[in-house]
Scaffold this active site. Structure first.
Site: not given
Ligand code: DAT
Ligand code: MG
Length: 140
Positions: A11, A51, A114, A117, A128
């Site tokens: 990212k 997303y 973070n 992905h 994807e």
């Molecule tokens: P992951 O990337 O671990 O699969 P996810 O699919 O739940 O996590 O969420 C996708 C992305 O969205 C994640 O990498 C960062 C963002 N995200 C998730 N929860 C968030 C939050 N509470 N606040 C801000 N960004 C968030």
């Molecule tokens: Mg995810």
């Protein structure tokens, strides 16, 4: 156990800090092969399409703005149980909860920014991968 392929994205917070090589080393050290890789600049609309499962979440706008803020490196990782193995190497979504040694524990700046992905299941991995790569680009 079976050989799988999964979609990975390095990212913008990580490309900005020149961490592509260090993150790729984590994948390779875990036995994941980077069988396709390219650096691209997403538009906010493309990030939103990728997303779309999160479209109703309160962080959607922040997430798509962030993903379009700087280049990303999209890649296909291959290996035994690659989908789960990559999720292990990545660590928990929130870096404060990520296990020591994982990419997110070492490099992520926040839950939103973070660093990586990774696909979460075989169906999403397939979808994807084809979002970013054509069959011709997947030479194994
Ligand atoms: P992951 O990337 O671990 O699969 P996810 O699919 O739940 O996590 O969420 C996708 C992305 O969205 C994640 O990498 C960062 C963002 N995200 C998730 N929860 C968030 C939050 N509470 N606040 C801000 N960004 C968030
Ligand atoms: Mg995810």
């Amino acid at each position: 156990m079976a050989t799988e392929r999964t979609l990975s994205i390095i990212k913008p917070d990580a490309t900005r800090r020149n961490l592509t090589g260090k993150i790729n080393a984590k994948f390779e050290d875990a036995g994941l092969r980077i069988i396709a890789q390219k650096r691209i600049q997403l538009t906010k609309a493309q990030a939103g399409e990728f997303y779309k499962v999160h479209a109703e979440r309160p962080f959607f706008d922040e997430l798509t703005t962030f993903m379009a803020s700087e280049p990303v490196v999209v890649q296909v990782l291959e290996g035994e149980s690659a989908i789960a193995k990559n999720r292990e190497v990545m660590g928990a979504t929130n870096p404060a909860e990520a296990e020591a040694g994982t990419i997110r524990a070492e490099f992520a700046e926040s839950v939103g920014e973070n660093s990586v992905h990774g696909s979460d299941a075989p169906e999403t991995a397939k979808e994807e991968i084809s979002f970013f790569f054509s069959g011709l680009e997947l030479v194994g």
